[in-house]
Design an enzyme around this catalytic site. Structure first.
Site, mmCIF file in Angstrom:
data_model
loop_
_atom_site.group_PDB
_atom_site.id
_atom_site.type_symbol
_atom_site.label_atom_id
_atom_site.label_comp_id
_atom_site.label_asym_id
_atom_site.label_seq_id
_atom_site.Cartn_x
_atom_site.Cartn_y
_atom_site.Cartn_z
ATOM 1 N N SER A 71 -22.968 13.899 35.170
ATOM 2 C CA SER A 71 -22.818 15.009 34.220
ATOM 3 C C SER A 71 -23.551 16.250 34.723
ATOM 4 O O SER A 71 -23.231 16.747 35.799
ATOM 5 C CB SER A 71 -23.321 14.556 32.846
ATOM 6 O OG SER A 71 -22.937 15.478 31.865
ATOM 7 N N GLU A 105 -7.166 13.323 -9.864
ATOM 8 C CA GLU A 105 -7.950 14.559 -9.694
ATOM 9 C C GLU A 105 -9.011 14.386 -8.613
ATOM 10 O O GLU A 105 -10.170 14.745 -8.782
ATOM 11 C CB GLU A 105 -8.618 14.941 -11.029
ATOM 12 C CG GLU A 105 -7.639 15.027 -12.182
ATOM 13 C CD GLU A 105 -8.279 15.411 -13.510
ATOM 14 O OE1 GLU A 105 -9.422 15.902 -13.515
ATOM 15 O OE2 GLU A 105 -7.628 15.204 -14.547
ATOM 16 N N GLU A 122 -9.272 11.704 -21.324
ATOM 17 C CA GLU A 122 -10.721 11.607 -21.592
ATOM 18 C C GLU A 122 -11.068 11.210 -23.018
ATOM 19 O O GLU A 122 -11.989 11.765 -23.621
ATOM 20 C CB GLU A 122 -11.412 12.935 -21.230
ATOM 21 C CG GLU A 122 -11.183 13.343 -19.786
ATOM 22 C CD GLU A 122 -11.917 14.628 -19.397
ATOM 23 O OE1 GLU A 122 -12.562 15.242 -20.262
ATOM 24 O OE2 GLU A 122 -11.853 14.993 -18.207
#
Ligand code: XIL
Length: 745
Positions: free
Chosen positions: A649, A274, A163
């Site tokens: 159904s 990460e 970073e």
């Protein structure tokens, strides 16, 4: 709720929920292998762990099953390992390293130099003054070499510097690098030195520069620039770590691919170091810990699944340069973002999410599949509407104008949690294409715009799932049997009949064959044909094309004409089209005297399950009210041998119940994706013929076995399986086409 109802229904009807069906979050069984196995030909799959993760037997089991690379989440960082100058604390790091040694897993080392989680002694004196450069470098060298040497045998690569690049926006004249104390002491050179010290300690380790917002165009350019300068200066940098703390709204996959392609021009190794994909809109350095939604909605799950799926697709495509993808933490319970950010593939109970299955279950063939650009407007579109479109391979493409929306999902596509996530196109509209070809035939769908359910204004509406849904038709190869052709057409007319038992006027649609009008004497058999759960009396002719199927069969001389009656198969729903507006008092309690005269609204749908909807007086409506009405008002052959009942159904379940309860009324039975009969239960009914059918994706063996059992017992039974279809209307169109010729023979 509705998903569970449907799933429950199908489990009841078919005994198993077909895979690839469109309903339901399902419980995911414990995997037998892991992500590492699914990706063995692509890259390693890693995970960041803490001490608890490698102490608990259940978590250990999961880690060893899923992952083949491990990062210590905190234990190898500068502060935890050397909180005070020269005072090392190896306890946590050793524990994780030993776990890896014992299990033969190599580690990513994280991280040697970072402005965060570092003892201030590294760069300042006790008064808080920055140290002279030489002293800082000596501290840094001693720290880096101590740790690299200690874990040389098990750590194969290091995030050397973390970073160090500045976040956007960077204004002209401002440095491209983070203004950390280290930077203030030594400028960019401290980064170079860190790499040199690490390389000296372990020349075999791969050395990475690691950062977040790694796919943001401006920042990725700055990361690239830094690494390029390092390379040019001969610094031993091998790879770039993309932290990949993403969210469900971004980055776009184009940004990710662009960043990977940019980085791959200067390094041969890219790791996602990460990875997590949180539910809120924060990303990278912008952190909302433990916030976001108290509860994650289905549509957010879909966004997350899609973001993961699309990301891994991009990663697979770049497997030549990507050699490890590490998740930042094992499960949502461990996530540094807090459980409510819901960022990982394992939930707070360490159970895999649907997204896990989707990431794991990719089809390598589809990665290189070329979608044919021959999209045409769907045949169900509203007049003049271009979208949705369908191509020759069965892909559907959607376009929605919603300029201020932040997410638009189409409920079709992506098996499991379901949906095609649309993305902002250049013209500001939302566009997307299904991830693969759809099954042929008719599909219901809807849009979810920022969590709100809406219809697609491009296409017509069809009643299903207890609402008017959008519809799309993927042209079927056998569409001819229900096509509208230049043959003699029958009529579908609405009839309104008084139902004393429900104290209301009810609706039915009646199909009469073309010849019915011409031949004023002839009497006809009747099929009572029921819709499924969440549908209504429109379904069979509107979505099902029952009338066109009949017209074509009759025109081809394949059947003797008969009448079809289609009515609403429930009694306990609220106001619906074709019904009197709700104003009058609710239905009287059984036995109470019906208030004289005026038709009444039906009571609102009670929050009951399937039993509530079925055990609801429909048998009475059908057998004691509608059948007599039809026999009185149409030229029917009013006897059992000329009366059939069939349903799809839930309508099949109703058929099953009612035919067995009223054997004197119906001579022919049909169950379409609606269960089976066994020889024992039809014994003594005097049934003339039984049709049972379903789609090949619905567990067809039950149909085959049941048909055979009925035939073996001497019944006139037919079993039919519709190839390549699921619990949807093409199955039932085909079933009607197959059933009609056997009826009334
Ligand atoms: C995080 C850890 O997960 C947390 O437990 C800790 O409190 C702070 O650091 N970028 C990185 C990681 O490089 O080291 C960070 O890890 C997350 C952001």
């Amino acid at each position: 709720m509705k998903k569970f109802l449907i799933a429950g229904l199908c489990a009841m009807v078919l005994g198993a929920i077909p895979s690839g069906a469109q309903w339901g979050p399902r419980a995911i069984p414990e995997p037998t292998d892991g992500l590492k196995d699914a990706y063995k030909d692509y890259f390693k799959i890693g995970v960041a762990v803490n001490n608890r993760n490698v102490s608990d037997p259940d978590q250990i089991k999961l880690i060893l099953r899923e992952f083949n690379s491990i990062t210590a989440e905190n234990a190898m960082k500068p502060q935890p390992t050397e909180p005070k100058k020269g005072e090392f604390n190896w306890e946590d790091a050793d524990k994780i390293a030993d776990f890896c040694r014992q299990n033969g897993i190599k580690m990513r080392g994280h991280t040697l130099m970072w402005h965060s989680q570092i003892g201030t002694w590294m760069y300042q004196d006790e008064k808080g003054n920055l140290l002279p450069k030489e002293e800082f470098y000596a501290n840094m060298k001693h720290h880096i070499q101590a740790i690299v040497n200690r874990y040389k045998d098990v750590v194969y690569c290091w995030d050397v510097v973390n970073e160090a690049v500045a976040d956007s926006p960077v204004y002209p004249g401002r440095p491209e690098l983070r203004n950390s104390p280290m930077y203030q002491i030594a400028g960019e050179e401290f980064i170079y030195k860190a790499f040199e010290y690490a390389h000296e300690a372990d020349p075999n380790a791969l050395l990475f520069y690691n950062d977040y917002n790694d796919a943001e165009p401006a920042k990725s350019q700055r990361i690239f620039n830094l690494v390029k300068r390092m390379k040019d200066a001969g610094v031993p940098v091998d790879g770039i770590g993309m932290q990949a703390h993403y969210n469900v709204y971004g980055p776009s996959m184009k940004e990710v691919a662009d960043a990977i392609e940019l980085y791959s021009t200067i390094v041969n190794h890219i790791h996602l170091t990460e990875l997590d994909i949180r539910i809120n809109e924060d990303m990278g350095g912008g952190l909302r810990f433990n916030q976001g939604q108290a509860q994650v909605s289905d549509w957010e799950r879909t966004l997350q699944q899609d973001q993961y799926v699309q990301l891994f697709k991009v990663l697979r495509k770049h497997k030549d340069v990507i050699d490890c993808v590490t998740f930042w933490n094992v499960s949502d319970k461990d996530s540094w973002l807090g459980v409510r950010n819901y960022p990982l593939l394992f939930d707070e109970n360490y159970k895999p999410k649907q997204a896990y299955l989707a990431v794991k279950g990719f089809d390598p063939k589809m990665d290189n599949f070329v979608v044919a650009e021959d999209f045409k407007p769907s045949e169900l579109n509203q007049p003049g509407q271009q979208y949705p479109m369908v191509n020759s391979q069965g892909y559907a493409r959607f376009k929605v104008d919603a300029p201020k929306a932040t997410s638009v999902i189409v409920s079709l596509g992506l098996g499991g949690s379901g949906g095609t996530v649309l993305h902002k196109a250049e013209d500001g509209s939302w566009m997307g294409t299904t991830d693969g070809p759809m099954d042929e035939g008719f599909h219901y769908y809807h849009l979810t715009v920022d969590g709100g359910v809406l219809n697609d204004p491009g296409t017509n509406n069809y009643y299903g799932s207890t609402r008017w849904e959008s519809g799309i038709e993927i042209p079927a190869h056998d569409a001819d049997f229900y096509a509208m052709k230049n043959v003699a057409h029958g009529k579908v007319q609405q009839v309104l009949f008084w139902s004393k038992s429900t104290n209301q006027v009810r609706v039915a649609w009646v199909y009469t064959p073309a010849e019915y009008e011409k031949n004023a004497k002839k009497k006809y058999p009747v099929l009572y044909l029921q819709h499924g759960w969440g549908e209504n009396e429109y379904a069979w002719w509107n979505q099902g094309h029952a009338n066109l199927i009949m017209d074509n069969l009759i025109a081809d001389g394949k059947i003797q004409p008969f009448i079809i009656v289609m009515t609403y198969g429930m009694t306990n729903e609220g106001f619906r089209p074709g019904q009197m507006p709700a104003a009058a008092p609710a239905r009287p309690a059984p036995g109470a005297p019906a208030p004289g005269g005026a038709p009444q609204a039906r009571p609102a749908r009670p929050a009951g399950g399937m039993g509530m909807m079925m055990n609801n007086g429909f048998e009475e409506v059908l057998c004691d009210e509608l059948v007599p009405y039809i026999d009185a008002n149409f030229r029917t052959i009013a006897k059992k041998e000329s009366r059939a009942m069939a349903g799809l159904s839930m309508g099949g379940m109703e058929t099953h119940t009612i035919t067995l309860a009223r054997p004197e009324m119906f001579g022919w039975y049909g169950l379409l994706s609606g269960g089976t009969y066994n020889p024992d239960e039809v014994k003594g009914t005097g049934v003339k013929g039984i049709f049972i059918g379903c789609g090949s994706k619905e567990g067809p063996d039950q149909i085959r076995n049941a048909a055979k059992a009925l035939q073996d017992a001497g019944y006139n039974a037919k079993g039919y399986v519709s190839e390549g279809t699921a619990h949807e209307f093409l199955t039932w169109r085909r079933c009607l086409y197959e059933m009609a010729p056997m009826l009334f023979k």
